[in-house]
Design a protein around this motif. Structure first.
Motif, mmCIF file in Angstrom:
data_model
loop_
_atom_site.group_PDB
_atom_site.id
_atom_site.type_symbol
_atom_site.label_atom_id
_atom_site.label_comp_id
_atom_site.label_asym_id
_atom_site.label_seq_id
_atom_site.Cartn_x
_atom_site.Cartn_y
_atom_site.Cartn_z
ATOM 1 N N ASN B 111 0.827 -1.199 0.000
ATOM 2 C CA ASN B 111 0.000 0.000 0.000
ATOM 3 C C ASN B 111 0.868 1.260 0.000
ATOM 4 N N CYS B 112 2.027 1.174 -0.624
ATOM 5 C CA CYS B 112 2.905 2.339 -0.755
ATOM 6 C C CYS B 112 2.127 3.480 -1.423
ATOM 7 N N PRO B 113 2.168 4.682 -0.856
ATOM 8 C CA PRO B 113 1.397 5.788 -1.443
ATOM 9 C C PRO B 113 1.868 6.128 -2.855
ATOM 10 N N TRP B 114 0.953 6.520 -3.704
ATOM 11 C CA TRP B 114 1.231 6.988 -5.074
ATOM 12 C C TRP B 114 1.858 5.932 -5.970
ATOM 13 N N ASP B 314 -0.337 -4.310 3.911
ATOM 14 C CA ASP B 314 -0.314 -3.063 4.673
ATOM 15 C C ASP B 314 1.037 -2.930 5.360
ATOM 16 N N LEU B 315 1.850 -1.980 4.888
ATOM 17 C CA LEU B 315 3.200 -1.823 5.442
ATOM 18 C C LEU B 315 3.209 -0.995 6.722
ATOM 19 N N GLY B 316 2.037 -0.446 7.077
ATOM 20 C CA GLY B 316 2.013 0.410 8.265
ATOM 21 C C GLY B 316 2.874 1.641 8.020
ATOM 22 N N TRP B 320 5.926 4.672 4.158
ATOM 23 C CA TRP B 320 6.629 5.919 3.827
ATOM 24 C C TRP B 320 8.072 5.627 3.461
ATOM 25 N N ALA B 321 8.641 4.595 4.105
ATOM 26 C CA ALA B 321 9.991 4.172 3.719
ATOM 27 C C ALA B 321 9.982 3.635 2.295
#
Lengths: 365, 582
Positions: B111-114, B314-316, B320-321
């Motif tokens: 679920n990494c953003p973008w 879900d990376l939690g 963001w990393a």
């Protein structure tokens, strides 16, 4: 306290409500089937029990342990729930042998080598695949893969086995055979099972209890016989088997039977028919008369005893081998009749239909 | 029974038999296979023969023997080049595989953003020229003139240099980050379309997220990873621009830079060049053979027809990393090099630091204005020639590809299998090897030193790419659609025109633009086959970097990159997201 309990379980996908506040209790060792058309929420319910979906409301308890609760903020991952699941696509891992597939759950649970070998072999023999342990999954037929998936799901003795339309990818003959086999196996092992299908025959043959769902809501829960002979509403009546549904008004009730008046459209006298059921409805209420094609008798001449009589014209007949499917125009309705005697019926011919009041059902809306 | 009655009288008549041989279908397909056969077999044959010919001391006569191959082992430079090639390919493969797999996994399964918006940018290096990447990184991280090193000296106050890409590690670095999309493309499709119940069943069986990823997800895509890695290894071994810019001038020769000096240098020796080409070609062909024969058939079919949403992990807070990692890749592979090139191109002279008062467009005028008397002819020639080559080359290659795909998939028998095999051969050999073959084959013909010989090299080497693009679509379009047209009374040619080609249009367009892009940036074939007047865009860049200065080089590099990026944009518009994986 039941073995598995669902308390007002709700799941949404965006705007769409897939499962709408359902309650369900399942006893230990029971075989419960969730039955409904595609998109009715049955698979979503199953995946919520498995922990593969996170519900938006409600609670699920297994053996009294809360595995998911929105209000308490609890959501155990699938691997923490100790369940087994058989998927529609079998999901047998192609990079492992049959043995490794089945042994996976035991290895994850860090069992000893001897125990893994013994239990895996036993499970494979149980599903009739003892000879194929070293074969790669890619070399198996559909039916064999399904057996591997089943062995893999039961080998570590999970609390509940979940089945997600496991037979729908098999051809008709094999499906019927597996149906019986699966039911027998479940009975022998005595494992609590939740089974999802859209095939009513499958549900009726295998289940202790059937849960009929539509649009995310439970329509009826009952044993197969009740579901078939006493459908709770028009949806269940029409989804389980085929039913002719005639709309009308309740004139009154006497004992177990209801008197129903059915309007056939302008310029035609209404029909007055008797049927079982209709509990709770009052005179003047809108009701639906449900009668199955096989419960109707067709007569070419006006029968002697003319109660519960419907008059109509033959529209068409379809030959189906062991019986004849006949469509009869009755006012605005096309009524289906199943007959096993092969009379010559001409299109437009006048015929008479009768049925026993206790073979038809008065449904409230 | 009906067919028997119909066909018997036809077989009896000898004139009809001749008619049945000279059909539109047979004539077209026979011509195509002869053409493909000649184009592919002749250069290989010529190069094998030449590699066993030894140039005598006078430099004119030759005699047969194995001396060329002996010098591969005895000549210290060539032996070193051989070792360097293997080291660079291995290093680049490791780097590209690590980056490619991790980026594919992040974009497809977390679920990494973008992630959806970043994916097209992750693929950009695939379309750009690695040679230009090497030039950019030279200006970023060369010990003296590197922008980053100068910034480090000024801001951090360190002496000497922070980074140095003018060595084998720099070659590995640039090659690795530029070939990352190759691995990405091999892996991302199977990661994205994998039946989610394969992983779900591991979860319900009791395995955690990490264990599921390690024991189920990754093993299932391992064949794809291996295929991607082999393609990177082979492509790196055949890469000329990067080692030419960052390796050869600093003593790190590779087989490609050595082949180049033997082909066009002062001590040109085509026969020794042919022997080195054969060695390089044998290595790459061997790996391609392994990939196609041993690894590709082992890829698991894990795709189900059912349209499930893929399970996203879900990376939690780690998402963001993951985003930072993805952006970091884009920064080092796309943004930093391009920005650096733009900066350098605006300076009259480049000394490693930005001088705002000196900024000028002079370099662009010198390299792009082909009507301007003060232009650098080798650079401006390249622009015109490359567009001509790319347009004509892509068109001819796609027509050939269409006919060849039709033969492979819609006709049966020995001919189609032979053709399928012939189409694989050019993929197994680096461009520079094919170019050596074309050179020794046609050196005594009139097409030598014209654009035609370059065109021939391009088409021979790259038409299989177009062919695979069309084949992918053709396999998806039912043959019965063609047959219905024939049943309705249309001839083969009419069917092709009215039914087959319209159905294949997306594949044809995608293939055309892909080839257009490849031809616009092509270096290793052009560098062997060009002569004065027939420079290409990349040869222009080569000329500027070799004989002019870095700002002029950067200006032409920027122009080339802009054109290529525009092509990428159109490619995505026309072909859609999935087209690249073919």
């Amino acid at each position: 306290m039941s073995f598995v309990e669902l308390d007002s379980l709700t799941k949404r996908f965006g705007e769409e409500v897939a499962v709408s506040s359902i309650d369900l209790s399942i006893e230990q060792g029971e075989f419960v089937t969730l039955l409904g058309p595609s998109g009715c929420g049955k698979t979503t319910t199953l995946r919520c029990i498995a922990g593969l979906e996170r519900p938006d409301g409600g609670e699920i308890r297994i053996e009294g342990d809360v595995v998911t609760s929105v209000s308490k903020g609890v959501h155990l991952t699938p691997e923490q729930r100790n369940l087994g699941m058989v998927f529609q696509s079998y999901a047998v891992w192609p990079h492992m042998t049959v043995f490794d597939n089945v042994a996976y759950g035991l290895r994850v649970r860090r069992r000893g080598r001897a125990e893994i070998r013994e239990k895996t072999t036993k499970a494979l023999e149980l599903v009739g695949l003892g000879q194929l342990a070293e074969r790669f999954a890619t070399k198996l037929s559909g039916g064999q893969r399904q057996r591997v998936a089943l062995a893999r799901a039961i080998v570590y003795n999970p609390r509940v086995v979940l089945f997600d339309e496991p037979l729908s990818n098999l051809d008709a003959k094999l499906r019927e055979q597996m149906r019986v086999e699966l039911a027998r196996l479940q009975h022998d092992v005595g494992i609590t099972s939740v089974y999802v299908t859209h095939d009513q025959a499958e549900a009726l043959v295998m289940s202790d209890r059937v849960v009929v769902m539509n649009k995310g809501v439970i329509q009826q829960i009952g044993d197969p016989h009740t579901i078939y002979s006493r459908p709770a509403n028009a949806f269940v009546a029409n989804f389980i088997g085929v039913a002719n549904l005639l709309e009308g008004g309740l004139l009154g009730r006497s004992g177990e039977t209801a008197d129903i008046e059915i309007s056939l459209g302008p310029g035609r006298p209404p029909l007055r028919l008797k049927a079982a059921g209709g509990e709770g409805a009052r005179a003047g209420d809108r009701v639906i008369l449900s009668v199955r094609p096989e419960d109707l008798s067709l007569h070419v001449h006006l029968p002697q005893d003319a109660s519960n009589l419907i008059e109509g014209q033959v529209i068409d007949t379809v030959y189906l081998g062991n019986f004849l499917d006949c469509q009869v125009q009755v006012g605005q309705y096309e009524v289906g009749v199943q007959i096993d005697h092969f009379e010559q019926l001409a299109k437009g011919q006048k015929v008479y239909l009768t049925f026993r009041p206790d073979h038809a059902l008065c449904l409230t809306e | 029974m009906a067919t028997e009655i119909l066909t018997r009288p036809v077989e009896d008549a000898p004139t009809s038999r001749w008619h049945s041989i000279f059909t539109q279908e047979n004539i077209a397909t026979t011509l195509a296979s002869l053409l493909v056969g000649a184009a592919v077999i002749l250069p290989l044959f010529a190069i094998i023969l030449s590699s066993f010919q030894i140039l005598d001391s006078s430099g004119f006569g030759t005699e047969w023997g194995l001396d060329n191959y002996r010098s591969l082992l005895k000549d210290r430079v060539i032996y070193g080049a051989f070792v360097n090639t293997l080291l660079i390919s291995s290093g680049a493969t490791l780097l590209a595989t690590f980056l490619g797999v991790s980026l594919a996994w992040i974009n497809a399964r977390t679920n990494c953003p973008w992630r959806g918006k970043l994916e097209p940018f992750n693929l950009i290096p695939f379309f750009l020229s690695p040679f230009v990447g090497a030039i950019a990184w030279h200006n970023l991280a060369a010990p003296k003139v590197g922008l980053l090193n100068n910034l480090a000296r000024e801001i951090l106050g360190i002496k000497g240099h922070l980074l140095n890409v003018d060595n084998i590690y720099g070659v590995i670095w640039v090659t690795g980050i530029f070939f990352t999309p190759l691995v990405y493309l091999f892996v991302v499709g199977s990661l994205r379309r994998m039946d989610p119940s394969l992983e779900d069943s591991a979860r319900t069986t009791g395995a955690g997220l990490l264990r599921t990823t390690l024991t189920v997800t990754l093993p299932l895509v391992t064949p794809g990873i291996l295929s991607g890695a082999i393609i990177v290894f082979v492509t790196s071994a055949g890469e000329f621009g990067v080692p030419f810019k960052l390796g050869a001038p600093y003593g790190w020769e590779t087989l490609t830079t050595q082949i180049f000096t033997k082909a066009v240098g002062d001590d040109a020796n085509h026969y020794l060049g042919a022997a080195m080409s054969m060695t390089l070609g044998a290595i790459t062909a061997f790996f391609i053979w392994i990939q196609r024969r041993i690894i590709a058939p082992r890829e698991y079919t894990t795709v189900t027809g059912k349209g499930f949403r893929p399970n996203l992990i879900d990376l939690g807070p780690w998402k963001w990393a993951a985003l930072a990692y993805n952006l970091a890749y884009l920064f080092i592979a796309v943004l930093l090099p391009l920005v650096c090139l733009v900066i350098v191109s605006l300076h009259p002279v480049w000394e490693g630091r930005i001088i705002f008062t000196d900024l000028t467009f002079w370099n662009y005028k010198k390299t792009l204005f082909f009507w301007w008397p003060e232009r650098i002819v080798s650079a401006t020639n390249g622009i015109v020639n490359s567009f001509i080559l790319a347009f004509i080359g892509a068109s001819i290659a796609m027509i050939l590809a269409l006919v060849v795909s039709y033969m492979i998939h819609r006709t049966k028998g020995f001919g189609s299998r032979l053709l399928d095999f012939l189409c694989v051969i050019p993929i197994g050999f680096p461009g520079i090897v094919i170019a050596m073959g074309v050179l020794v084959t046609y050196i005594k013909t009139p097409i030598y030193a014209t654009l035609w010989i370059i065109l021939l090299g391009y088409i021979t080497r790259f038409f299989p790419y177009g062919q695979r693009n069309i084949s992918a679509v053709m396999l998806a379009v039912s043959e019965e659609l063609d047959q219905s047209s024939r049943m309705a009374g249309a001839s083969w040619l009419t069917t092709l025109k009215r039914v087959t080609i319209p159905l294949l249009k997306p594949g044809i367009f995608a293939g055309w633009i892909l080839l257009f892009v490849i031809f616009l940036r092509e270096l290793s074939i052009s560098i062997i086959l060009y002569s004065t007047g027939t420079e290409t865009l990349s040869v222009g860049v080569y000329y500027l970097t070799n004989f002019e200065n870095e700002p002029l080089t950067s200006a032409l590099s920027v122009a080339q990159s802009v054109v290529l990026l525009l092509c990428v944009y159109f490619f995505r518009r026309i072909a859609g997201r999935e087209a690249l994986t073919a």
